[in-house]
Design an enzyme around this catalytic site. Structure first.
Site, short mmCIF file in Angstrom:
data_model
loop_
_atom_site.label_atom_id
_atom_site.label_comp_id
_atom_site.label_asym_id
_atom_site.label_seq_id
_atom_site.Cartn_x
_atom_site.Cartn_y
_atom_site.Cartn_z
N TYR A 150 41.75 -20.14 61.91
CA TYR A 150 42.90 -21.26 62.00
C TYR A 150 43.20 -21.05 60.23
O TYR A 150 43.93 -21.91 60.08
CB TYR A 150 42.46 -22.32 62.54
CG TYR A 150 42.24 -23.51 62.21
CD1 TYR A 150 42.75 -24.60 61.44
CD2 TYR A 150 41.12 -23.31 61.99
CE1 TYR A 150 41.94 -25.54 61.36
CE2 TYR A 150 40.04 -24.37 61.70
CZ TYR A 150 40.37 -25.39 60.86
OH TYR A 150 39.77 -26.38 61.14
N TRP B 126 32.72 -23.77 58.47
CA TRP B 126 33.95 -22.74 58.59
C TRP B 126 32.83 -21.30 58.46
O TRP B 126 34.25 -20.41 57.86
CB TRP B 126 34.66 -23.14 57.55
CG TRP B 126 35.40 -23.72 58.23
CD1 TRP B 126 37.32 -24.55 58.81
CD2 TRP B 126 35.33 -25.90 57.61
NE1 TRP B 126 37.27 -25.43 59.24
CE2 TRP B 126 36.70 -26.27 58.21
CE3 TRP B 126 34.76 -26.32 56.97
CZ2 TRP B 126 36.83 -27.67 58.53
CZ3 TRP B 126 34.86 -27.77 56.82
CH2 TRP B 126 35.76 -28.26 57.49
N ASP C 131 42.26 -38.71 56.02
CA ASP C 131 41.67 -37.16 56.11
C ASP C 131 40.05 -37.08 56.08
O ASP C 131 39.93 -36.93 54.69
CB ASP C 131 42.53 -35.95 55.61
CG ASP C 131 42.09 -34.79 56.03
OD1 ASP C 131 41.19 -34.40 56.93
OD2 ASP C 131 42.93 -33.82 55.61
N ASP D 250 55.19 -24.27 48.50
CA ASP D 250 55.91 -23.29 48.26
C ASP D 250 54.58 -21.95 48.86
O ASP D 250 53.69 -21.94 47.61
CB ASP D 250 56.30 -23.10 47.30
CG ASP D 250 58.07 -23.59 47.11
OD1 ASP D 250 58.52 -24.20 47.41
OD2 ASP D 250 58.75 -23.42 45.15
N HIS E 118 46.17 -27.40 60.63
CA HIS E 118 45.46 -28.94 59.85
C HIS E 118 45.92 -30.04 60.32
O HIS E 118 46.96 -30.72 60.62
CB HIS E 118 45.53 -29.23 58.46
CG HIS E 118 44.49 -29.47 57.16
ND1 HIS E 118 43.17 -30.21 58.07
CD2 HIS E 118 44.38 -30.90 57.19
CE1 HIS E 118 42.29 -30.68 57.41
NE2 HIS E 118 43.07 -30.98 56.92
N CYS F 54 38.36 -29.05 61.41
CA CYS F 54 38.97 -30.62 60.88
C CYS F 54 39.45 -31.35 62.39
O CYS F 54 39.79 -32.42 62.24
CB CYS F 54 41.14 -29.71 60.37
SG CYS F 54 41.88 -28.70 61.57
#
Length: 709
Positions: A539, A237, A354, A396, A331, A272
């Site tokens: 992203y 990344w 994942d 949150d 994701h 991802c």
């Protein structure tokens, strides 16, 4: 076994085996695998024809020996010695005689529906003689068609989609504008099954563990990333892909897995959707039903407190360096289908796994399987990794304003957003080329009583297992060490409301014409301080450039609204677009504050750029092994040249993955590339194309074609 051997010279010998491949593979839904060996699914009969030196007699010694692993042993359950004249052994495998005629003997073999999955060697022992056939390796897979297999899936259409479909879509973009990325899973292509068997061996899973899809899927989630174990794909990344392939340049898993199997070294590079695409291929190849899942506004909550702190400066610009938590525009992970015998009743079905290396689980970068039902109901204590997955869809967002006061950062909490994370959770629909929204499988409706109960339950488990806050967080940054359940924030007393829109399509090379609308619904006059900023971000939420901001004070009377333009000139962002190797999105944040009150409101939105299309031209049908032409046409309708363009093309069973250099494409110019295709497989196939350049990282297109005899 002690049987009469017969008269001298009449010892039984096996002289050949016919694996009846076309018949067995059709019945086992394995006829698409591009491999010479027999591939069958566990718990389902398959037939073998033995050619013998004479007719088989009831007194003959005959044993079919199926072994898995380097040193197969009966006591370990890795060697099955099956005699058609005796009762089945304790392994759950069975063999019976279907037809015994002359020197040919037709046998039916059923493996146990709980047998280890992998590559078995077959030899046949008759007395002191052992016959080892050529191509004697048989691949045994999970069986979603078998009711006794824990991966059983009842619906034919779903099996066709989640096990047999070798193409599909991965959904990307932003919650504001979702688009599909065509992906070739290619689980039946050459060397893919062998690559999966190599991964099983490399995983370190005991042979007895390879019967359990829970353990197999968890191990594969670790091995598809290169962290810890030199697995398949190296994540990157950092924005520099010069030592490998940019994650934007893959259009399928086949080239990745073939390269990995050939070199046995990690393939560079992935993000991802690449990890999810490759893991889908591996799962479907092994026979575990699997789907790609895209979660929009996905929280990466590093410290498991169910909140992501977002820091803004006084211009409303995001300060990503201040928080290890982040919100990714999207994701992508996977769901796999299985009965969970290791969990209480009610948690079978879809399980999240994942392969993207985000956080370690039990000392390795792996994640899941985590029951989707458990995520929905807040039962995050169940294995594996429920807390992390729960936070991805439920955290949150807490907004903080950071201002310098006497040379030090001062933090003011602006607002909390409880409904922005985990929206529009998406997968490809069964049997259709459209997006299916599966948010309701992961979450109760926002604000419902069930959602509140689920959140309270999850918080109680997370609170009881919380570790001390990671020491690496700067002490200056305010964080909640306790775990609060935030009720939805009351609407501002002033009836304040913010909207962010784009007034024109976001075409690269044009000005970005944005607008922030401020509304108020309560009577009386209000003076509102408004700031709005525009940034480019990747992203994962990382800011690549701050492009500009607007700062205004507006006066509104009850029930009125005003619109403030935010226009960014093309020259402000063009350099960033060309220099950043990642695909970037336009991110707009607005903060409104009503003077004389505590009312503050934050709103943010992320929008992808819009690109001209590629057109794919080819016939609707073609004949097997007969050439046809496929053309790719692209017109640069943008007000800027596209530098260093590459066209990537792949069609499973039609055309091997190839890259064509197209050079620079000036505004208004049309390019047309043609390829000659020779289909090698029957049925509906897809041609997938992608155009990349320095400025645009991925314009995709696809077209279907039916191949007939």
């Amino acid at each position: 076994m002690s049987f009469n051997i017969g008269f001298p010279g009449t010892d039984l010998k096996v002289t050949g085996i016919d694996f009846l491949k076309s018949q067995n593979c059709r019945l086992h839904h394995t006829d698409a695998y591009n491999i010479k060996n027999l591939v069958v699914r566990r718990g389902q009969p398959f037939q073998l024809q033995l050619n013998c030196s004479r007719e088989l007699r009831p007194t003959d010694k005959l044993a079919l020996r199926f072994g898995i692993g380097e040193n197969p042993m009966k006591i370990r359950g890795t060697l099955m010695s099956l005699n058609p004249m005796r009762q089945p052994d304790f392994s759950g495998w069975k063999v019976s005689i279907v037809k015994n005629s002359g020197q040919q003997c037709l046998l039916s073999v059923i493996s146990s529906p709980w047998a280890p999955v992998g590559k078995y060697t077959l030899n046949v022992k008759t007395g002191s003689d052992t016959y080892k056939p050529e191509m004697g390796d048989i691949y045994l897979l999970f069986n979603p068609w078998c009711e006794d297999d824990v991966v059983f899936m009842a619906d034919e259409a779903r099996r066709n989609e989640y096990v047999l479909n070798d193409t599909g879509y991965i959904y990307v973009g932003s919650a504001y504008n979702i688009y599909n990325k065509p992906w070739n899973f290619g689980q039946f292509e050459e060397y893919i099954l062998d690559a999966c068997m190599y991964l099983m061996d490399k995983s370190g899973l005991k042979l007895s563990s390879r019967r359990d899809p829970v353990l197999v899927s968890r191990a594969m989630s670790a091995l598809v990333n290169a962290n810890d174990d030199n697995g398949v794909v190296m994540g990157n990344w950092a924005g520099d892909y010069s030592n490998g392939t940019s994650p934007m340049d893959w259009i399928g898993s086949v080239a990745i897995l073939q390269q990995y199997y050939k070199t046995q070294k990690p393939v560079c590079f992935g993000q991802c959707w690449v990890f999810a695409g490759v893991l889908t291929t591996v799962m479907r190849c092994l026979g575990i039903p699997c789907r790609c899942v895209s979660n929009f506004n996905s929280a990466h909550d590093t410290d498991e407190n169910l909140r992501v702190d977002i820091y803004l400066n006084e211009y409303g610009e995001k300060l990503t360096s201040m928080s290890l938590d982040s919100v990714w525009n999207f994701h992508v992970w996977n769901d796999v289908w299985m009965r969970r015998l290791d969990l209480p009743a009610g948690f079978s079905g879809w399980q999240a796994i994942d392969a993207t290396p985000q956080e370690q689980s039990q000392g390795m970068f792996q994640c899941g399987p985590c029951s989707v039902k458990a995520v929905k109901e807040g039962d995050v204590y169940l294995p594996f990794d429920g807390k992390f997955v729960y936070a991805e869809v439920n955290a949150d967002k807490v907004y903080w304003l950071v201002k310098k006061v006497n040379g030090k950062d001062k933090f003011t909490r602006i607002s909390t957003e409880t409904e922005g994370i985990g929206v529009k959770i998406s997968t490809k629909a069964v049997g259709e080329d459209r997006r299916e929204d599966i948010t309701s499988q992961y979450k109760f409706p926002e604000g419902s009583e069930e959602e509140r109960e689920s959140m309270e339950k999850a918080c109680s488990f997370i609170r009881s297992s919380r570790m001390a806050t990671h020491a690496r967080f700067a002490a200056a940054v305010p964080r909640l060490l306790s775990l609060d359940i935030h009720p939805p924030e009351p609407l501002p007393k002033t009836g304040l409301h913010l909207e962010i829109t784009n007034k024109a399509a976001l075409h690269p090379g044009n000005p970005l014409e944005l607008a922030i609308t401020v509304k108020t619904s309560t009577p009386g006059k209000q003076v509102i301080n408004l700031v709005g900023s525009c940034q480019l971000q990747s992203y994962t939420g990382k800011v690549e450039a701050s492009l500009g901001y607007v700062k205004e004070t507006v006066e509104l009377k009850g029930g009125s609204e005003t619109q403030i333009p935010l226009i960014i000139g093309a020259d402000t962002y063009m350099k960033t677009l060309a220099s950043v190797e990642d695909e970037v999105l336009v991110h707009v944040t607005a903060i409104a504050e009503v003077q004389g009150t505590d009312d503050k409101l934050t709103k943010e939105i992320t929008m992808p750029f819009e690109y001209p299309p590629i057109t794919v031209q080819m016939p609707e049908t073609a004949k097997l092994n007969e050439e046809f032409t496929c053309a790719f046409i692209f017109k640069n309708k943008l007000n800027m040249p596209l530098d260093n363009c590459k066209l990537l093309v792949e069609g499973l069973g039609i055309f091997k993955m190839t890259t064509f250099d197209q050079g620079d494409i000036q505004p208004g110019r049309i390019i047309k590339s043609e390829v000659i295709c020779t289909p090698t497989r029957l049925g509906e196939k897809k041609m997938v194309a992608k155009l990349t350049s320095a400025q645009l990282k991925g314009i995709s297109a696809e077209k279907k074609i039916t191949i007939t005899n």
